[in-house]
Write an enzyme that holds these catalytic residues in place. Structure first.
Site, short mmCIF file in Angstrom:
data_model
loop_
_atom_site.label_atom_id
_atom_site.label_comp_id
_atom_site.label_asym_id
_atom_site.label_seq_id
_atom_site.Cartn_x
_atom_site.Cartn_y
_atom_site.Cartn_z
N HIS A 35 70.69 25.46 24.39
CA HIS A 35 70.24 26.29 25.50
C HIS A 35 69.35 25.56 26.50
CE1 HIS A 35 71.31 29.39 22.42
NE2 HIS A 35 71.90 29.91 23.48
N HIS A 42 78.94 26.36 23.39
CA HIS A 42 78.93 26.68 21.96
C HIS A 42 79.53 28.07 21.75
CE1 HIS A 42 75.12 28.14 23.67
NE2 HIS A 42 75.17 29.10 22.77
N CYS A 77 74.22 40.47 19.96
CA CYS A 77 74.89 39.23 20.37
C CYS A 77 74.17 38.06 19.71
CB CYS A 77 74.94 39.09 21.88
SG CYS A 77 73.40 39.41 22.73
N HIS A 79 75.25 33.99 17.50
CA HIS A 79 76.13 32.83 17.30
C HIS A 79 76.50 32.69 15.83
CE1 HIS A 79 72.84 32.00 20.21
NE2 HIS A 79 73.83 31.65 21.00
N GLU A 97 69.73 42.38 12.65
CA GLU A 97 69.11 42.94 13.86
C GLU A 97 68.94 44.45 13.81
OE1 GLU A 97 70.49 41.92 17.74
OE2 GLU A 97 70.54 39.78 17.30
N TYR A 112 81.42 31.53 29.74
CA TYR A 112 80.56 31.82 30.89
C TYR A 112 79.30 30.96 30.80
CZ TYR A 112 77.05 34.29 28.14
OH TYR A 112 76.05 34.57 27.25
N GLU A 122 72.47 30.00 29.21
CA GLU A 122 73.56 30.30 28.27
C GLU A 122 74.78 29.54 28.76
OE1 GLU A 122 73.31 31.62 25.51
OE2 GLU A 122 71.86 33.24 25.54
N GLU A 124 78.33 29.59 26.90
CA GLU A 124 78.95 30.08 25.68
C GLU A 124 80.44 30.37 25.85
OE1 GLU A 124 75.21 32.29 23.56
OE2 GLU A 124 76.54 33.56 24.74
N TRP A 169 75.59 38.45 30.56
CA TRP A 169 76.81 38.54 29.75
C TRP A 169 77.22 39.98 29.53
CZ3 TRP A 169 72.20 36.53 27.90
CH2 TRP A 169 71.54 37.28 26.93
#
Length: 194
Positions: A35, A42, A77, A79, A97, A112, A122, A124, A169
């Site tokens: 980042h 990624h 959201c 990874h 979360e 994006y 970002e 990603e 996003w």
């Protein structure tokens, strides 16, 4: 339950999956480096989770987030980590979360980039999933500042009225779902059968 839920579940050192534009794995790199600056491409995922009434779970990101703190976003959201499948990663993160489980349907993926500020970006290749849960939502305060459940029409109205309150996003993904996958979106914004 609360003590176990409100634990720190991510770090800048965790190893993320680097990919090329075709989503082929090309290595791993720690989350911080992924980042920094303009970011390094990624793999990531975005989850849109609806309740039995067809309302979308929105979360406001925790104040301690490096990128887009206190912005409203989709349900979850994150990874996948090196060595983790997308199925494992999405189930893990929903539980970490929000303390929920959901059957998820993969809809599409896209690449994006979005610059936050000097803090980073970002960059990603993001997999987008829709799902439904009937479980009570108990957000992890280290990850989530607040949650709301909104009907789809209200989500669009809020995006139209104050787009800057939402993560980039989420704005991109909601627009694409609305434009290119309305039948899929309609299945989830409608009340669950039975």
């Amino acid at each position: 339950m609360a003590d176990g839920l409100h634990r720190i579940v991510s770090s800048e050192e965790e190893q993320l999956i680097l990919v090329d534009e075709q989503d082929r794995e090309i290595g791993g790199l720690d989350k911080a480096a992924c980042h920094d600056g303009s970011g390094v491409l990624h793999r990531a995922f975005s989850l849109f989770v609806f309740d039995a009434a067809g309302r979308l779970l929105l979360q406001r990101r925790a104040a301690g987030k490096r990128l887009w703190p206190l912005y409203w976003s989709n349900s979850c959201c994150s990874h996948p980590r090196v060595g983790e499948t997308m199925e494992q990663a999405t189930a893990r993160r929903l539980h970490e979360e929000l303390n929920v489980h959901a059957a998820l349907e993969f809809v599409y993926k896209f690449a994006y980039t979005a610059r936050y500020d000097a803090t980073g970006s970002e960059n990603e290749l993001c997999w987008v999933f829709l799902g439904r849960t009937c479980e009570p939502i108990v957000p992890n305060r280290h990850e989530v500042d607040a949650v709301r459940l909104l009907p789809g029409s209200r989500v669009q109205a809020e995006l139209d009225g104050d787009p800057g309150a939402f993560t980039p996003w989420f704005r991109l993904e909601w627009q694409r779902l609305s434009d290119d996958y309305p039948d899929v979106l309609d299945r989830y914004t409608a009340p669950a059968p039975g």
